[in-house]
Write an enzyme that holds these catalytic residues in place. Structure first.
Site, PDB file in Angstrom:
ATOM      1  N   HIS A  83       0.863  -1.176   0.000  1.00 21.39           N
ATOM      2  CA  HIS A  83       0.000   0.000   0.000  1.00 21.39           C
ATOM      3  C   HIS A  83       0.899   1.225   0.000  1.00 21.39           C
ATOM      4  O   HIS A  83       1.594   1.496   0.977  1.00 21.39           O
ATOM      5  CB  HIS A  83      -0.907   0.005   1.232  1.00 21.39           C
ATOM      6  CG  HIS A  83      -1.851  -1.154   1.271  1.00 21.39           C
ATOM      7  ND1 HIS A  83      -3.115  -1.088   0.729  1.00 21.39           N
ATOM      8  CD2 HIS A  83      -1.721  -2.411   1.759  1.00 21.39           C
ATOM      9  CE1 HIS A  83      -3.724  -2.253   0.896  1.00 21.39           C
ATOM     10  NE2 HIS A  83      -2.895  -3.074   1.519  1.00 21.39           N
ATOM     11  N   ARG A  85      -0.396   4.261  -0.552  1.00 21.08           N
ATOM     12  CA  ARG A  85      -1.251   5.339  -0.053  1.00 21.08           C
ATOM     13  C   ARG A  85      -1.327   6.541  -0.994  1.00 21.08           C
ATOM     14  O   ARG A  85      -1.705   7.628  -0.578  1.00 21.08           O
ATOM     15  CB  ARG A  85      -0.780   5.806   1.323  1.00 21.08           C
ATOM     16  CG  ARG A  85      -0.604   4.714   2.363  1.00 21.08           C
ATOM     17  CD  ARG A  85      -1.877   3.958   2.610  1.00 21.08           C
ATOM     18  NE  ARG A  85      -1.778   3.088   3.788  1.00 21.08           N
ATOM     19  CZ  ARG A  85      -2.619   2.089   4.050  1.00 21.08           C
ATOM     20  NH1 ARG A  85      -3.601   1.826   3.194  1.00 21.08           N
ATOM     21  NH2 ARG A  85      -2.484   1.370   5.129  1.00 21.08           N
ATOM     22  N   HIS A 286      -2.574 -12.621   1.505  1.00 20.37           N
ATOM     23  CA  HIS A 286      -2.330 -12.794   2.948  1.00 20.37           C
ATOM     24  C   HIS A 286      -3.091 -13.969   3.576  1.00 20.37           C
ATOM     25  O   HIS A 286      -3.882 -13.803   4.514  1.00 20.37           O
ATOM     26  CB  HIS A 286      -2.602 -11.500   3.714  1.00 20.37           C
ATOM     27  CG  HIS A 286      -3.820 -10.723   3.282  1.00 20.37           C
ATOM     28  ND1 HIS A 286      -5.092 -11.245   3.205  1.00 20.37           N
ATOM     29  CD2 HIS A 286      -3.945  -9.424   2.919  1.00 20.37           C
ATOM     30  CE1 HIS A 286      -5.936 -10.324   2.819  1.00 20.37           C
ATOM     31  NE2 HIS A 286      -5.260  -9.197   2.631  1.00 20.37           N
ATOM     32  N   ASN A 339      -5.432  -6.924   9.365  1.00 25.70           N
ATOM     33  CA  ASN A 339      -6.388  -7.780   8.663  1.00 25.70           C
ATOM     34  C   ASN A 339      -5.673  -8.582   7.591  1.00 25.70           C
ATOM     35  O   ASN A 339      -5.029  -7.971   6.733  1.00 25.70           O
ATOM     36  CB  ASN A 339      -7.498  -6.937   8.017  1.00 25.70           C
ATOM     37  CG  ASN A 339      -8.469  -6.394   9.035  1.00 25.70           C
ATOM     38  OD1 ASN A 339      -8.620  -6.941  10.118  1.00 25.70           O
ATOM     39  ND2 ASN A 339      -9.134  -5.297   8.700  1.00 25.70           N
ATOM     40  N   ASP A 366       2.270  -6.973   2.413  1.00 24.45           N
ATOM     41  CA  ASP A 366       1.074  -6.216   2.762  1.00 24.45           C
ATOM     42  C   ASP A 366       1.480  -4.954   3.537  1.00 24.45           C
ATOM     43  O   ASP A 366       0.848  -4.586   4.538  1.00 24.45           O
ATOM     44  CB  ASP A 366       0.081  -7.055   3.563  1.00 24.45           C
ATOM     45  CG  ASP A 366      -1.309  -6.417   3.634  1.00 24.45           C
ATOM     46  OD1 ASP A 366      -1.524  -5.390   2.959  1.00 24.45           O
ATOM     47  OD2 ASP A 366      -2.165  -6.945   4.371  1.00 24.45           O
ATOM     48  N   GLY A 381      -2.978  -2.942  10.163  1.00 25.73           N
ATOM     49  CA  GLY A 381      -1.833  -3.124   9.273  1.00 25.73           C
ATOM     50  C   GLY A 381      -0.550  -2.557   9.838  1.00 25.73           C
ATOM     51  O   GLY A 381      -0.559  -1.728  10.745  1.00 25.73           O
TER      52      GLY A 381
END
Length: 481
Positions: A83, A85, A286, A339, A366, A381
């Site tokens: 990620h 962002r 994941h 998660n 992740d 996370g």
């Protein structure tokens, strides 16, 4: 003039090689692999010039020499799940900080998720992000596109423009597609285009049922100064905490995690069934539970043995370093919110077996950076790019007798194959994305030194073994420590 680089005095390591040697890079590709103790600059240079002369390029080629000083050269790592962002959440991460973190972690290629603001739901937007990332000149980036437009769960028409050469993966990561019919439609369109569907397998209705339990736990944690990443606030004294409060936190998080286990197990079963129907390549993100590992194993068996399945059906899967290394059923790691949640010891043990036998194909971070305020408020996370190799080297190679070649396969060769890249191996003709590592160096995780803006990590203060020392992208050195 052609540029050539000779990396000598190195240990060469990939999924099928672990030997002293040297690498000759011409332009952006590996030209030759020399096995043996090439510690002398003169000897290595003579050998390189002989290859260049054989190619008729010795006179128009400038040879640069790089002494690896006995360190290990391995194919650069490839992360199928990060990620960044960007756009819209740059207080958490941006392309500059994220790609510097990737380079520091030894990653030559990363695949960015689309749960940004706005959601990446068009090829045009994805290509713009990829172009901006390329201009930075560090780690290569592929941008994924959402399965449904704007994550609204209904419209897949934007998938009709996707070109797999630029957008190899689509995903709704961050949650799952609620409608089974819409998910099937998206998978069919992906199958027609040869695009991988990466699935965040989590039944949204069960995830919603888990949310109040996490909220209850977070309210108590905030009141008594406990963090949401498995460590305590600075200056916090655990003796000041009433045991009853800790028991309430643990009870609520256990109830949430039980629901989220069921959410992962049932959604995985649905998505595998849909992928078989659609004849698409499904990639399970994941993976974390025993039941999910068994489902993946059985689906791979079906792929190999059931002639009635559509030819396009394929299944691959990833696991994260934090799910490999950490169990989260007890204090303090039950409070490390992510998660899917950190699972039980039995899940960790079975995950290591699944990595060993090929049920799980790749390790993906992740990487999920948050501000400390967002993390304290319960955002799930961890930051992961800069600790991933060391965590996996420590847990798998040092503590569980994985070979270094197997770890290279999981972090480089297999993700390259899945993405269709000529990377991941130390082999002539392959792109010279290379990571320089010291697999024996011990170090203490200090998130203040991270390139990433995200500082929340459950490995804070832990001693790990294995340090990334440098990164070459297409034969060009872009990072060194």
């Amino acid at each position: 003039m052609t540029k050539a680089t000779l990396i000598f005095n190195a240990r060469l390591l990939d999924e099928s090689m672990d030997t002293p040697g040297a690498l000759l890079i011409v332009d952006s590709d590996i030209r030759a692999v020399f096995q043996g103790y090439f510690t002398s600059q003169e000897t290595a240079s003579t050998l390189a010039h002989s290859v260049l002369a054989e190619d008729g390029r010795d006179n128009d080629c400038k040879l640069e020499l790089y002494d690896a000083r006995g360190l290990t050269i391995t194919p650069a790592f490839i992360d199928m799940h990060v990620h960044m962002r960007y756009p819209g959440q740059t207080q958490k991460e941006d392309l500059q900080s994220g790609l510097h973190a990737a380079a520091a972690g030894g990653y030559g290629t990363v695949v960015a998720m689309p749960n940004t603001s706005p959601v990446v739901s068009s090829m045009e937007m994805a290509l713009q992000i990829e172009s901006e990332a390329a201009a930075i000149g560090l780690t290569n980036l592929f941008q994924t596109v959402s399965i449904t437009k704007a994550f609204e769960g209904t419209d897949t028409t934007h998938l009709e423009e996707i070109d797999r050469h630029y957008i190899p993966v689509i995903t709704e990561d961050g949650h799952d597609v609620l409608s089974t019919a819409v998910m099937l439609e998206g998978m069919k369109k992906a199958a027609e285009r040869g695009v991988i569907v990466s699935c965040h397998c989590e039944d949204p209705t069960l995830a919603e049922k888990a949310r109040p339990f996490r909220k209850n736990a977070l309210e108590i944690m905030k009141a008594i100064g406990l963090s949401a990443w498995g460590t305590s606030e600075e200056g916090f004294n655990p003796d000041d905490v009433e045991q009853a409060a800790v028991e309430q936190i643990d009870m609520n998080l256990t109830k949430a995690n039980d629901l989220l286990r069921l959410a992962e197990d049932t959604a995985t079963a649905r998505n595998i069934m849909l992928a078989k129907q659609a004849g698409c390549h499904i990639h399970i993100a994941h993976a974390s539970t025993r039941d999910v590992f068994e489902q993946i194993y059985n689906a791979k068996y079906d792929k190999a043995n059931d002639d009635t399945l559509p030819q396009g059906f394929n299944i691959t899967a990833e696991a994260t370093p934090h799910h490999i290394a950490l169990a989260g059923t007890e204090e303090p790691l039950i409070r490390a919110l992510v998660n899917p949640p950190l699972r039980a010891d039995e899940d960790c043990d079975m995950l290591i077996d699944a990595l060993r036998d090929g049920t799980i194909d790749v390790i993906s971070t992740d990487h999920a950076p948050h501000t400390m305020d967002d993390k304290a408020a319960g955002s799930p996370g961890f930051t992961g790019l800069e600790t991933a190799f060391a965590v996996c080297n420590t847990v798998l190679v040092k503590n569980n007798d994985f070979t270094p070649q197997k770890l290279s396969q999981l972090m480089s060769a297999n993700p390259a194959r899945i993405l269709g890249l000529t990377k991941g191996l130390l082999k002539s003709g392959y792109t010279a994305d290379l990571t320089l590592i010291d697999p024996e160096e011990d170090w203490i995780v200090d998130s203040r030194l991270f390139c990433s803006k995200g500082k929340a990590t459950p490995f804070e203060g832990k001693e790990l073994t294995g340090k990334v020392k440098g990164l070459f992208i297409s034969g060009r050195k872009v990072f060194e420590r």
